[in-house]
Each structure stands twice: as structure tokens, then as C-alpha cells.
Design a protein around this motif. Structure first.
Motif: not given
Length: 608
Positions: A519-532, A556-561
Motif C-alpha cells: 500500500i505504501l508503495e502504491k501511494k508513493i507511486d501515485c504521488l510521483r508518477n501520476y501527480l508529478g 488527485l485524478s480530479m485535480y490532475v484533470w
């Protein structure tokens, strides 16, 4: 008689001439002030003549040709007059604050205007030599016109300037006689000492701390001009900041004697290998302690032979600096020696330390030594103590124990009976003698000792104090075994965060480590690779790692959009995006765009 007291000649011949003059020329008293001035000139400025002193002569009654105010009896070769014992001041007499203030001002004027001291030196000496001022005021009428009387006194009674000077550096009055120089009474006569004193002050060492250097490293005040400044700068070249050098010299004046201290340099080199910065030392130096750099080296060599890795020693010293700075590693040798006396062999002790590297950290070492004393006091034989230590060293280090007398009183048994109880079942030592206040922790420790110890060890690495209320609270907040918590902790470190930073944010938000590594790895990946966003973003908002994955994904999806369409700022903080309520998020991040509500519904309907 009044005139005779004012003149106060110390030369017998001059005194006789003056008496004869009065008897034959009583009608010419109008010219008396002029005569006094001339005679005083001859008394004060004629060459100093020593009166030969017999072996039994009291040094308090040395007769000299110069009148001078001095509190302490000096050596036989002193060039300064010594105060007679009958005139010693009454140290218990009290002086009013106003009189003391006026005396400080007079002494300042004397030193600055008359003797040519710099403003800073004169001010510091006058304000930091209360004992000298007390003695000075005892020689005049300190109830009326203190300034005038003291100014007049100093005009005809030059002082031994080393007395107030050394007192202002922090030396105690009782120490002054040992350090007052022979043959000298004026500071300017020892310009080498003054140059080195100013070099220390200019570097930043507090004037009131220079006294310790004067006592413990007096040699440095005899260095040629510029040498002392170079010695101070040499320690900066080792990678120490100026503030650390100042603190170091205050604690260890001997470092300035000779060249750069080789043992100290070797200690810094060893710390560098462990990954410890040089300036780390600054937080743990104490002016009340003595430091033996050679013993510190021996301690680190011992731990290296025992089997401690550089990483383990890094953690050991960072988490428990007192091992080095309190006794310079003496406690480790004390434990080692006691274990040898119990009959444990050298390789057995090495094995104990190798398999239990954290036994020397925090309060564990103190608890272990306390447990040894407990078992010895109840009369247990060394071989049984050695067996208990070999088997239960982790428990012995983790549990502070009550005294044998208290335990015997509570159980209503004698020490011999208590010894037998512990022999039959060593674990009963912890149930009957432990000081732990939390019953749940005691039960966990006794029922699942390995799990409890692993978890406690992990929390000690984070900086919790053993057996504290904070530790007891943390034991409840952190869920999982010690190895699981360590795995999650390492996950954040491996992702790129500094170890100390992770420890800080985990203490702020313990729930972070209650999640699986995946779970921690998923959240880190989302922060780095999706949100930037960089991973450092979680330092300002550790709670990001505590939110459930669904909330993070949606928002985060809504914010990126919105960001892609220019409807939102490019780098909003994580707390702005996640901490607000659903209604507020919809208002500020959904309704701000015409297509926002439809997109928001689409995101919520989408299943990851």
C-alpha cells in the motif's frame, strides 16, 4: 595627627624629617600642601628597594617602598606590597547596590582613562569582579560619596590589576593566589598574555569562560603572536564549524596545547566512517565533563572486535551518545569486566554483543547492570547469573527492576527464598521485580517476549525513551511485529527519504506504518508518477500516507484533470487536496469547471 595620617610615609627618614619640619615651622603651615606633594612624589616614584627577609618572616609583613592595593599575599619575589593581615577586609560586610554601581564606574574610569585599557576590557573587568570591588570598598567610607573617596584612594594606591582581571575571567577568589604572576602588577607588563587573551575573545570564546582555559591550559597564554589564532583555525580545517570549535575548546582547553590533537582527529575519522558528521559532537559536549579521546578510540576498537558493523555503530552512537560522552566509553568496559568476573568466556561475551547489538543502547545498558546488581544482592551464585544473562539478556535490558529489599517486602520472603524462586524460573524475576506500570505491556512481555522485544527495539531506534509513557502509548499505536514495522520503515527510506526524516514523520503519524509495504508503495507511486510531485512533499504533510487509497485516487485524478485544463494551480499542497471535506472539495475543485461535475461522477464510478 590628622596631617601625619594623610601623609602616611613608609620611609622612616622622610617621616622624621617631616616631623622636625612641623615642630620648627609651625607658622608656615600654609605651604604644607606643596611640601606634601613634593615628598609624596619622592616616595611614590623613587626606585623600589627590597628589604631582606628572614626565613621566619611572615610574608604578610614584607615592607616595600611602593604603596599598592592588593588583596592576596604574593610570593617572596613579588614586587607588589602586601596587605597586612590586620587590614584584611571583612568579606561578610554588605555593600549597597548604589555603592557597588558607583565603585564599578570608578574602577572603569581608572582602568580606561588612567591605565589606558580598551573600553571593552575596562567595562568587563569592572562589572565582573565583585569580590575585588568588595575588598576595595572595605578600605573607604562606603556610605558617603563612594565615587569621590574611591577615586582618591586609587589615585595614591595603584591596584594589582591581575586580581580583578582574573576574577572577571571566571576564576574563583580562592583560586586567584595560585595564578597571580610574580614580579608583575600591571597587565600591560605581560603583553604576550594579553595578546593571547584578545585572540580568544576575538575568536568568539566568552570572556567569562577564558578562566577555565587559564587554569587548565595556561601554556597557551605564552604563545607568540598569531600562533593561538592558527591553532583555532586548524580545528576548523577538520570540518568543524566555528561555533563547534568554540564549544569544544571551552570543554577541552588542552586541545590547544601543542599541535592539533591526534587522538581527536582519529575519533573524527572513525565517526566519518560510521556516517556521522563532525558537527554532531556539538550537541553533546558539556563543560562539566572530561573527555578522553584515546579511551573513545579504544571503545570503538572494542566494538569493532566484538562484531559491530559500521552501520550498527552509527545507530548505537546516534541513539545513545552518552556511551561516548559520559565517561568516554567507560560504561562499556565496566559491563565487559563484570561479565568476565561472572565466568563468561571472551567468545561468549562477543557472541552476546554480536547477537544483541542494541543491548548497549538507551537505558538497556543501565537496566542490565541494575539486573546484575539485583541478582548479586539476593546472593545468587555467579554461574546462575551467567546462565540467566546468556538466556534472557534482552529481557534484562528492557525491564527496569525494583530493589531486592522492596521485592522481598512485597512478597514477604527473605532474600534466600527470592533467590530460589528466580533460580527455579528466571522469568519470575520480571513478573515480581519489574517496575513497568502498564500491565498489558508486562503480560505481552512475559507471554510473547520476542515479539515485544522486537517491537520495543524498533521504537527505541525511532528515538522513544524506554519505559516512558510515550513509549507505552506508541506500543499501542504501532501495529505489527517489529520486523514488519522495520520493513515498512525501510520501504520509505528505500524510496528516497532520509532515515531521520522518516523517523520524524512516523512519530508524527504512527498510522503510516500500520499499512502494508504494498500500500505504501502504491501511494508513493501515485504521488510521483501520476501527480508529478517529489517524495519530499510528504514531509510537510505526512498524513498523505495515512489516507485510504480510494480518497487519494479520486481527488488527485480530479485535480490532475483540472490542472491539464488550466483551471487549477499547478502545485497545490497535498493538505489542500486531501484534508478538506467532500463538500468543500466539490465546491472548489469540481464546480469551478463546466464539465467538472460530470467528470467527478465518472471518476467516482470508475473502479480501480
Amino acid at each position: 595627627m590628622l596631617l601625619l595620617q594623610l601623609v602616611n610615609f613608609s620611609h622612616p627618614t622622610l617621616f622624621s624629617l617631616f616631623t622636625m619640619f612641623l615642630s620648627r615651622n609651625h607658622k608656615r603651615l600654609s605651604k604644607l600642601p606643596e611640601m606634601i606633594a613634593k615628598l609624596n612624589y619622592h616616595v611614590l616614584f623613587e626606585p623600589i628597594v627590597y628589604v631582606k627577609r628572614t626565613a621566619k618572616q611572615d610574608p604578610s609583613f614584607i615592607s616595600l617602598k611602593v604603596r599598592c592595593f592588593s588583596t592576596y599575599g604574593l610570593s617572596n619575589d613579588a614586587k607588589v606590597s602586601v596587605t597586612e593581615s590586620s587590614q584584611l577586609p571583612n568579606f561578610t560586610s554588605r555593600v549597597s547596590r548604589i555603592a557597588r554601581t558607583e565603585a564599578q564606574e570608578v574602577l572603569f574610569d581608572y582602568l580606561h582613562c588612567t591605565r589606558g585599557f580598551s573600553f571593552t576590557d575596562a567595562e568587563h573587568i569592572s562589572k565582573n569582579s565583585p569580590h575585588f570591588l568588595q575588598n576595595l570598598l572595605s578600605r573607604i567610607d562606603n556610605e558617603k560619596d563612594v565615587a569621590r573617596n574611591l577615586t582618591k584612594f586609587l589615585r595614591y594606591n595603584p591596584i594589582n590589576e591581575f586580581e580583578p582581571f582574573l576574577e572577571s575571567l571566571g576564576l574563583k577568589p580562592s583560586e586567584l593566589p595560585m595564578f597571580l604572576p610574580r614580579h608583575l602588577m600591571f597587565l600591560n607588563d605581560d603583553h604576550v598574555m594579553l595578546d593571547n587573551f584578545h585572540a580568544l575573545c576575538d575568536y568568539g570564546i566568552p570572556r567569562t569562560r577564558v578562566g577555565k582555559l587559564y587554569k587548565e591550559a595556561n601554556e597557551i597564554f605564552g604563545y607568540d603572536y598569531g600562533i593561538l589564532a592558527l591553532r583555532l583555525q586548524a580545528y576548523e580545517t577538520l570540518g568543524l564549524s566555528k561555533s563547534i570549535v568554540i564549544k569544544l575548546i571551552n570543554c577541552c582547553p588542552s586541545l590547544l596545547i601543542g599541535g592539533v590533537n591526534n587522538e581527536f582527529v582519529k575519533v573524527l575519522e572513525r565517526w566519518k566512517k560510521f556516517g556521522i558528521e563532525n558537527n554532531w559532537i556539538g550537541g553533546y559536549l558539556s563543560g562539566k565533563s572530561m573527555y578522553n579521546w584515546n579511551r573513545m578510540l579504544d571503545t570503538m576498537d572494542f566494538l569493532d572486535k566484538v562484531g559491530y558493523s559500521e552501520e550498527q555503530m552509527h545507530y548505537l552512537f546516534i541513539s545513545n551518545p552518552s556511551l561516548l560522552f559520559e565517561g568516554s566509553g567507560k560504561t562499556i568496559y565496566l559491563l565487559f569486566g563484570r561479565l568476565l568476573k561472572l565466568g563468561l568466556k571472551m567468545d561468549e561475551i562477543y557472541s552476546l554483543f554480536t547477537h544483541n547489538p542494541h543491548i548497549l543502547s538507551g537505558k538497556r545498558l543501565k537496566n542490565l547492570l541494575q539486573a546484575l546488581n539485583f541478582l548479586l544482592e539476593v546472593g545468587m551464585e555467579p554461574k546462575y547469573i551467567a546462565s540467566i544473562i546468556s538466556t534472557h539478556i534482552q529481557l534484562l535490558g528492557s525491564c527496569p527492576l525494583k530493589g531486592p529489599k522492596t521485592v522481598c517486602k512485597e512478597l514477604k520472603v527473605g532474600r534466600h527464598d527470592l533467590c530460589q524462586i528466580i533460580k527455579e524460573d528466571p522469568l519470575k524475576l520480571f513478573s515480581v521485580a519489574s517496575k513497568s506500570k502498564t500491565k498489558n505491556s508486562e503480560q505481552a512481555s512475559s507471554q510473547y517476549p520476542s515479539i515485544h522485544i522486537e517491537k520495543t527495539t524498533f521504537l527505541l531506534r525511532l528515538g522513544y525513551t524506554e519505559n516512558s509513557d510515550e513509549m507505552m502509548k506508541a506500543l499501542k499505536q504501532f501495529r505489527g511485529r517489529g520486523d514488519q514495522l522495520q520493513e515498512r520503515f525501510d520501504c520509505l527510506v528505500d524510496a528516497g527519504l532520509d532515515c531521520n526524516v522518516v523517523a520524524k514523520i512516523v512519530k508524527q503519524a504512527p498510522m503510516i506504518l500500520n499499512q502494508t509495504k504494498a500500500i505504501l508503495e502504491k501511494k508513493i507511486d501515485c504521488l510521483r508518477n501520476y501527480l508529478g510531485y517529489p517524495l519530499d512533499s510528504v514531509v510537510a504533510f505526512p498524513a498523505y500516507l495515512c489516507y485510504d487509497m480510494e480518497r487519494i485516487r479520486r481527488r488527485l485524478s480530479m485535480y490532475v484533470w483540472l490542472r491539464e485544463r488550466g483551471a487549477a494551480k499547478p502545485t497545490l499542497s497535498l493538505s489542500t487536496l486531501l484534508a478538506c471535506s467532500d463538500a468543500r472539495f466539490v465546491r472548489y475543485f469540481v464546480d469551478v469547471h463546466l464539465e467538472g461535475p460530470a467528470m467527478w461522477e465518472s471518476i467516482k464510478d470508475h473502479q480501480p
